[in-house]
Design a protein around this motif. Structure first.
Motif, mmCIF file in Angstrom:
data_model
loop_
_atom_site.group_PDB
_atom_site.id
_atom_site.type_symbol
_atom_site.label_atom_id
_atom_site.label_comp_id
_atom_site.label_asym_id
_atom_site.label_seq_id
_atom_site.Cartn_x
_atom_site.Cartn_y
_atom_site.Cartn_z
ATOM 1 N N ASP A 49 -43.927 -3.721 -30.518
ATOM 2 C CA ASP A 49 -42.479 -3.909 -31.104
ATOM 3 C C ASP A 49 -42.639 -5.402 -31.208
ATOM 4 O O ASP A 49 -41.222 -5.161 -32.381
ATOM 5 N N ASP A 50 -43.312 -5.958 -32.212
ATOM 6 C CA ASP A 50 -43.571 -7.292 -33.137
ATOM 7 C C ASP A 50 -44.978 -7.678 -33.540
ATOM 8 O O ASP A 50 -44.753 -8.825 -34.341
ATOM 9 N N TYR A 51 -45.537 -6.677 -33.116
ATOM 10 C CA TYR A 51 -47.268 -7.001 -34.158
ATOM 11 C C TYR A 51 -47.655 -8.764 -33.980
ATOM 12 O O TYR A 51 -48.688 -8.851 -34.345
ATOM 13 N N HIS A 52 -46.635 -8.821 -32.695
ATOM 14 C CA HIS A 52 -47.949 -9.560 -32.075
ATOM 15 C C HIS A 52 -48.779 -10.071 -30.654
ATOM 16 O O HIS A 52 -49.252 -11.077 -30.541
ATOM 17 N N SER A 53 -48.120 -9.023 -30.036
ATOM 18 C CA SER A 53 -48.222 -8.520 -28.621
ATOM 19 C C SER A 53 -48.972 -7.013 -28.455
ATOM 20 O O SER A 53 -47.935 -6.623 -29.342
ATOM 21 N N SER A 82 -52.625 -1.094 -19.305
ATOM 22 C CA SER A 82 -50.579 -1.274 -19.705
ATOM 23 C C SER A 82 -50.771 -2.345 -19.304
ATOM 24 O O SER A 82 -50.814 -3.621 -18.245
ATOM 25 N N LEU A 83 -50.357 -3.046 -20.454
ATOM 26 C CA LEU A 83 -50.055 -5.145 -20.116
ATOM 27 C C LEU A 83 -48.378 -5.030 -20.183
ATOM 28 O O LEU A 83 -47.898 -5.872 -19.755
ATOM 29 N N GLN A 84 -47.749 -3.856 -19.790
ATOM 30 C CA GLN A 84 -46.023 -3.633 -19.789
ATOM 31 C C GLN A 84 -45.563 -2.366 -18.623
ATOM 32 O O GLN A 84 -46.288 -1.651 -19.061
ATOM 33 N N PRO A 85 -45.089 -2.938 -17.334
ATOM 34 C CA PRO A 85 -45.309 -1.954 -16.656
ATOM 35 C C PRO A 85 -43.997 -0.355 -16.869
ATOM 36 O O PRO A 85 -43.182 -0.344 -18.030
ATOM 37 N N GLY A 86 -45.213 0.880 -16.822
ATOM 38 C CA GLY A 86 -44.305 1.802 -17.706
ATOM 39 C C GLY A 86 -44.823 2.173 -19.529
ATOM 40 O O GLY A 86 -44.498 3.211 -19.556
ATOM 41 N N ALA A 87 -45.112 0.861 -20.155
ATOM 42 C CA ALA A 87 -45.504 1.297 -21.241
ATOM 43 C C ALA A 87 -46.899 2.084 -21.731
ATOM 44 O O ALA A 87 -47.394 2.651 -22.643
#
Length: 344
Positions: A49-53, A82-87
């Motif tokens: 969502d930010d091209y930084h992570s 997936s580095l974020q739950p649900g992503a």
């Protein structure tokens, strides 16, 4: 949250993701830029969502297959993290939509737990065979496990194939020979096949996927001939400590198995040390030949094979003893140390 296709300008972001997700292959630029950014056959996707992570990522190689007479695009999925739950759900759906049949050959326990919930079908009989297996341990292995692995490796030791070349030739089909080639040509591809399921690349695909001039991996291709007539090919991945039968195909399974052995013997004739040889097979006639020459398998080395068949409108051959499988599909061998790293 946009879905982004990897391009070389995103390498630093992928490298940071590789460190976070503990995926060392993502830290190697030559591999990423070639495999994911030079062909439509393989792509790496990530959400951000930010091209930084990176929130999640997945790689997919779209492989042309024949299931009986049906030409099918099989999506070999890898690096699904997936580095974020649900992503990871968005990436999973993109994998399914990118091909006719998604495939997992190997993969983590977490991935397979999800695939079983998703009603994927599992197939048995695909065995990984090793000649002169190397001693490998994991940080979590106990002393007893390490000792057992060492004993197994010592007991499995056999002379290199090039030292048994005459025996291989004596038992091989009459007139069988191998010849190394410097390029892929149309006449290498077998015109008929005894296999009901097989990877079916054309010359363009072979030139991309098993490129003979890459800096980070060394491929070699051998033509199989019987009495001077081409019946197929064997592609090897030559590394410092092992040789992998990456991809092969031919008009006869027995000739193909012996052709693989002859190709390995030819490739290893100048090696000063005995290398591990790795290959995959589900065909009993080929398995028997490999075990006759000292190849062994181990349940710990098993790679689970699953297909998502929910969208398929035709019946696929279920008897895997007539399937032609190979070791070097998807990203399986693209692991450090890469060849250019070893040389450095």
């Amino acid at each position: 949250m946009p879905l982004v296709e990897y391009k070389p300008e995103y390498f630093e972001l992928m490298a940071e993701t590789g460190k976070t997700a503990e995926v060392p292959a993502l830290l190697h630029r030559a591999h990423l830029d070639y495999y994911y950014a030079t062909s439509p056959h393989a792509k790496l996707y990530f959400s951000t969502d930010d091209y930084h992570s990176v929130k999640a990522l997945i790689g997919v190689e779209k492989m042309p297959f024949l299931f009986g007479e049906n030409r099918v695009t099989v999506g070999f999925g890898h690096h699904w993290h997936s580095l974020q739950p649900g992503a990871g759900g968005l990436l999973f759906m993109h994998w399914l939509k990118s091909c006719q049949i998604p495939m997992e050959f190997g993969g983590s326990d977490e991935s397979h737990a999800f695939l079983k919930q998703s009603k994927w079908e599992y197939f048995e009989g695909m065995h990984t065979y090793l000649l002169n297996p190397r001693f490998r341990t994991r940080p979590e292995d106990s002393t007893v496990i390490k000792l057992a692995k060492w004993v197994w490796c010592k007991a499995a030791a056999r002379p290199s194939l090039h030292k048994r070349l005459e025996t291989v030739r004596d038992l091989a089909p009459k007139g069988l020979e191998v010849r190394e080639e410097r390029e892929y040509t149309e006449d290498l591809l077998p015109k008929t096949s005894p296999f009901t399921v097989r990877f079916h690349p054309d010359v363009e695909y072979l030139n991309w996927r098993y490129n003979l001039n890459l800096s980070f991996v060394k491929y070699r291709v051998f033509r199989l001939l019987i009495s001077g007539e081409t019946i197929g090919y064997v592609i090897l991945n030559e590394q410092s400590k092992r040789i992998i039968v990456s991809q092969c195909d031919a008009t006869d399974p027995t000739a193909l198995a012996y052709g693989a052995l002859l190709s390995v013997a030819e490739a290893g004739k100048s090696d000063r040390r005995r290398k591990e040889i790795g290959l995959v097979s589900s065909v009993p006639a080929m398995q028997e030949i490999y075990t006759r020459f000292g190849f062994v398998t181990n349940p710990r080395l098993a790679r689970r094979f699953a297909l998502g068949l929910q969208r398929i409108k035709f019946d696929i051959p279920r008897d895997t003893t007539q399937w032609l499988l190979n070791y070097d599909w998807g990203d399986v061998v693209f692991r450090p140390p890469f060849l250019d790293e070893e040389e450095a």
